[in-house]
Design a protein around this motif. Structure first.
Motif, PDB file in Angstrom:
ATOM      1  N   TRP A  79       0.818  -1.221   0.000  1.00 19.32           N
ATOM      2  CA  TRP A  79       0.000   0.000   0.000  1.00 19.32           C
ATOM      3  C   TRP A  79       0.844   1.259   0.000  1.00 19.32           C
ATOM      4  N   GLN A  80       2.095   1.155   0.450  1.00 22.43           N
ATOM      5  CA  GLN A  80       2.971   2.335   0.450  1.00 22.43           C
ATOM      6  C   GLN A  80       3.161   2.916  -0.944  1.00 22.43           C
ATOM      7  N   LEU A  81       3.015   2.036  -1.962  1.00 28.23           N
ATOM      8  CA  LEU A  81       3.240   2.491  -3.333  1.00 28.23           C
ATOM      9  C   LEU A  81       2.037   3.215  -3.923  1.00 28.23           C
ATOM     10  N   PRO A  84       8.670  13.585 -15.039  1.00 31.97           N
ATOM     11  CA  PRO A  84       8.747  13.875 -13.592  1.00 31.97           C
ATOM     12  C   PRO A  84       8.029  12.829 -12.740  1.00 31.97           C
ATOM     13  N   GLU A  85       6.801  12.473 -13.126  1.00 25.68           N
ATOM     14  CA  GLU A  85       6.041  11.499 -12.344  1.00 25.68           C
ATOM     15  C   GLU A  85       6.740  10.141 -12.350  1.00 25.68           C
ATOM     16  N   ALA A  86       7.189   9.738 -13.552  1.00 25.22           N
ATOM     17  CA  ALA A  86       7.828   8.432 -13.668  1.00 25.22           C
ATOM     18  C   ALA A  86       9.111   8.404 -12.829  1.00 25.22           C
ATOM     19  N   ALA A  87       9.848   9.523 -12.842  1.00 25.37           N
ATOM     20  CA  ALA A  87      11.101   9.570 -12.087  1.00 25.37           C
ATOM     21  C   ALA A  87      10.819   9.460 -10.591  1.00 25.37           C
ATOM     22  N   LEU A  88       9.776  10.156 -10.125  1.00 28.09           N
ATOM     23  CA  LEU A  88       9.438  10.081  -8.697  1.00 28.09           C
ATOM     24  C   LEU A  88       9.055   8.663  -8.296  1.00 28.09           C
ATOM     25  N   LEU A  89       8.285   7.982  -9.139  1.00 26.39           N
ATOM     26  CA  LEU A  89       7.895   6.606  -8.810  1.00 26.39           C
ATOM     27  C   LEU A  89       9.123   5.703  -8.780  1.00 26.39           C
ATOM     28  N   THR A 138      14.618   3.979  -3.469  1.00 27.26           N
ATOM     29  CA  THR A 138      14.956   4.350  -2.093  1.00 27.26           C
ATOM     30  C   THR A 138      14.084   3.641  -1.070  1.00 27.26           C
ATOM     31  N   GLY A 139      12.868   3.245  -1.480  1.00 28.67           N
ATOM     32  CA  GLY A 139      11.962   2.634  -0.522  1.00 28.67           C
ATOM     33  C   GLY A 139      11.324   3.636   0.409  1.00 28.67           C
ATOM     34  N   PRO A 162       8.775  10.378  -1.902  1.00 29.55           N
ATOM     35  CA  PRO A 162       8.548  10.654  -3.328  1.00 29.55           C
ATOM     36  C   PRO A 162       7.128  10.314  -3.743  1.00 29.55           C
ATOM     37  N   GLY A 163       6.543   9.284  -3.134  1.00 28.75           N
ATOM     38  CA  GLY A 163       5.169   8.908  -3.460  1.00 28.75           C
ATOM     39  C   GLY A 163       4.198  10.019  -3.130  1.00 28.75           C
TER      40      GLY A 163
END
Lengths: 268, 523
Positions: free
Chosen positions: B398-400, B465-470, B476-477, B481-482
């Motif tokens: 769920w963190q993702l 940008p969105e893809a990089a943050l994901l 990093t875990g 960023p999420g």
């Protein structure tokens, strides 16, 4: 339907200079190597029922498309009640109702939806639109099919629903490309009545056709176009000069085929 | 007369290719694809020559019956019947019926499906070239079988011609046909597992089928190979009677069809159903949205993609259960967002010349763009959010969720914005209004490909940008960023959407007539 006369500020004692309903100036269009319209100029007086006749491929549809803002001319321009169609398209389009020939409709809408759509696209009020849609559908004998998808309409019904879409905003100028094609005689008579009353109250109608009898009976002015040029224009009586419009047209356009032969066709 | 008909079919085929070199390329690809399949099938049939006669018989009979079924179903289901030699066009020529039937049947052999079926059927002669009688029987069976395939196909298309020419049926069949096409993978896997599990059943099925019209012709070679001449004789009679019966049916149906016009089958409906026009505000943009949404439901070219979307999670779930990894399932949301957003990049091309109404009424370009974007977002937004949450119900971390949601919304909004620009500027080759979504579209294929791939490339850049943050969250875990993504995605996306609607609207105002002229070319 009533219309404001142009030029409310003109002095009372002097008649205002008549502004033509549609005025074409040197319109020209070339498709590839073929010149479809070749420097055509024409004035359509306000309040006239104007017929444009010409043989197949004469450039009628191309001319009317350029006059109504659907096709950008290579040269020349068009004015609707003095408004330049290509400089002030939004103002000019408000004054015009257009029935183009040979274009599709949004035919997955019902007839009622399509006419409503045409009204709403022009920014009209919802209640005005729904009132006019009902009246138009009734006047064009489309009431029983109002809820049928346009794709399931016959050719004549499709013409009529397109005509209704062109009328919805009470334009001052109606440009109808082949409006009577495949329309049944009863509906055609009804449409003619509507158009006659529209002209009587000050509107201007331009129809293109190649049915000469129809144009001679219906229109008061006519222009003959062939090979992208204007051959004659004026009142119907001026243009036909005593002959029938059909004979005069054939004489102007030429191309009657007097070849001998086909004798075998008489031998059975 | 028969020769005339065959020559006519060949001429039509040649002329259809002459219209543009791209059609020749398309035909070339089709031929190569068919040649590959035919080659594989013939190789398989030749391998069967050395195998047990029972096994060979089972394969040949089942394959033949499947071919028969395919010829009966596919032309109708795909609304793609080969109408180059439509019998209705011969009504005024007074061609004698037997010659017309023979010509049309043999004409069915010309073309990729007919030739491929005939070649594979002749391959069975190779399978049964164990003895002279067996090979001769296989040859007779192949001829009878192929002719039965073609005549059966003609019977079905003639019988359903009235039905198939009705708009409702065309619309429905085109959309329904998509379902097995999309689920091809799971279906093939399921059937393969079923076959592996029940070899005995298939042998029994083939034995039964071989006594029916579906398999009699195909079993001749096998019966003769094992020396059961009596059975072979009976089956020959069955196959012959099948072909004769089908031909008779076709003749009767055709005689009737040639003198009755197809019935349109429409009912009259009175006014009162304004549909979406009642739900949206009575403004130009609202009207465009209502019209577009009506089309999403009523036009099979649009509703086809509505059918595909619910099948996507099914495909991903199936893949996940097969491999045991739910990693790909995470991306069902962003992928759906991409598909739905990109689908309106062809909006104006789908309108075709009906777009003249927008030009004639002088509707502002911004309103046109906004209406179409809203119509797409009305259903795409809930669907994309739902599908973004879905993987987490199947045990993803769920963190993702915030990160995935941010990417999905970013892709959706940016994509709709980009589509609004693309469809205002470029026309692409799409099936015409009223055509099946499978129909090969007319028009400039090169520009279509350039626009489609170029546009997708730009979209990939826009969502970096969105893809990089994901990606950062994966690496990093960390949850941060999420959470940034779930805010940044919609904000950046909506900004791009507004910019796209504005720019597309401006271009539309400036170039409406030019766009209409481009559309008129593909009328």
């Amino acid at each position: 339907m009533t219309f404001q006369q142009p030029g409310p500020h003109a002095p009372e004692n002097q008649p205002p200079p008549p502004v033509p309903a549609l005025s074409l100036r040197g319109l020209a269009k070339r498709f590839g190597g073929k010149i479809a319209v070749d420097g055509l100029s024409l004035d359509v007086p306000a309040g006239s029922f104007f017929g444009i006749v010409g043989p197949n491929g004469a450039g009628k549809t191309t001319t009317l498309s350029m006059a109504t803002g659907l096709l950008r001319p290579d040269f020349g321009t068009a004015f609707v009640h003095g408004v330049d169609v290509w400089r002030q398209p939004l103002e000019a389009k408000k004054l015009m109702g257009i029935l183009p020939d040979g274009v599709r409709l949004f035919d997955r809408l019902t007839g009622e939806q399509l006419v409503t759509y045409a009204g709403l696209l022009r920014g009209m009020d919802k209640d005005v639109v729904s009132g006019r849609v009902a009246e138009l559908l009734a006047a064009l004998d489309l009431g029983p099919d109002a809820g049928t998808l346009v794709v399931d309409y016959s050719a004549g019904m499709t013409k009529k629903i397109a005509l209704a879409s062109a009328l919805i905003h009470a334009p001052r100028l109606l440009v109808l490309d082949e409006p009577f094609e495949s329309v049944d005689p009863v509906s055609a008579a009804n449409i003619r009545d509507i158009l006659d009353r529209y002209v009587a109250s000050g509107g201007t109608v331009i129809v293109s056709s190649h049915v000469m009898d129809l144009v001679q009976r219906m229109c008061d002015h006519v222009a003959v176009v062939a090979a992208g040029r204007l051959l004659a224009a004026g009142t119907v009586d001026e243009v036909r000069a005593g002959a029938s419009l059909e004979d005069r047209f054939v004489q102007l356009v030429g191309g009657r085929n007097h070849t001998e032969g086909l004798e075998w066709l008489r031998t059975f | 007369m028969v020769a005339h008909l065959l020559r006519l079919k060949l001429t039509l085929l040649r002329n259809s290719v002459r219209r543009s070199p791209w059609q020749l390329v398309g035909l070339g690809i089709g031929v190569l694809y068919a040649l590959g399949l035919v080659g594989l099938a013939i190789a398989g049939l030749l391998v069967l020559r050395g195998q047990d006669a029972g096994l060979a018989q089972t394969v040949v009979v089942l394959g033949g019956a499947a071919a028969l079924l395919g010829w009966a179903v596919i032309p109708v289901a795909a609304a793609a019947a080969d109408m180059t030699l439509d019998p209705a066009r011969f009504t005024t020529f007074a061609v004698p019926m037997p010659q017309l039937l023979t010509g049309l049947a043999l004409g069915g052999l010309i073309g990729i499906p007919g030739t491929a079926t005939a070649l594979v059927a002749l391959g069975t002669v190779g399978t049964w070239s164990r003895s002279l009688p067996a090979a001769a029987g296989a040859l007779v069976g192949a001829v009878l079988g192929v002719l039965s395939c073609i005549v059966l196909s003609k019977v079905v298309t003639t019988a359903t011609a009235g039905l198939a020419s009705s708009r409702r049926f065309k619309d429905a069949s085109a959309v329904v046909f998509l379902i097995p096409l999309v689920l091809m993978g799971p279906i093939v896997t399921g059937v393969a597992e079923g076959i592996a599990g029940s070899g005995d059943f298939l042998a029994a099925l083939a034995r039964t089928l071989s006594w029916t019209p579906a398999g009699a012709a195909w079993s001749l070679g096998g019966e003769l190979a094992v020396g059961s001449y009596g059975a072979a004789g009976l089956k020959f009679l069955i196959a012959l009677a099948t072909l004769a019966g089908l031909a008779l049916c076709w003749k009767l149906l055709l005689q009737r069809a040639l003198v009755t016009t197809p019935y349109a089958g429409t009912s009259k409906k009175r006014a009162g159903g304004l549909g979406f026009f009642r739900l949206f505000p009575a403004t130009p943009a609202g009207a465009v949205a209502a019209r577009s949404l009506s089309y999403w439901l009523r036009d099979p070219r649009y509703s086809g993609s509505l059918v595909v979307v619910p099948l996507l999670p099914v495909l991903f779930l199936f893949q996940a259960t097969q491999t045991g990894s739910y990693g790909l399932l995470l991306f069902v949301g962003p992928l759906t967002a991409f598909l739905l957003a990109w689908s309106i990049s062809t909006d104006v091309s789908y309108d075709n010349t009906a777009f003249a109404l927008h030009v004639a009424t002088g509707v502002r370009g911004v309103h046109d763009r906004l209406g179409r974007a809203v119509a797409c977002l009305v259903f795409a937004l809930p669907v994309v959010v739902g599908l973004s949450v879905l993987p987490f119900l199947f045990g993803a971390d769920w963190q993702l969720l915030p990160g995935v949601l941010g990417l999905s919304l970013g892709v959706l909004f940016s994509g709709v914005g980009l589509s609004s620009v693309v469809s205002a500027r470029y026309t692409v080759a799409v099936p015409l209004p009223g055509d099946s979504p499978f129909k090969k579209p007319p028009g400039n294929v090169a520009q279509t490909l350039a626009v489609q791939f170029g546009g997708m490339g730009v979209l990939l850049v826009l969502v970096i940008p969105e893809a990089a943050l994901l990606a950062a969250q994966f690496v990093t875990g960390s949850a941060l960023p999420g959470w940034i993504n779930v805010v940044l995605g919609p904000v950046l996306g909506l900004a791009l959407l507004a910019a796209g609607v504005r720019l597309g609207g401006k271009w539309l105002d400036a170039r409406g007539p030019e766009l209409l002229a481009q559309l008129a070319v593909n009328r």
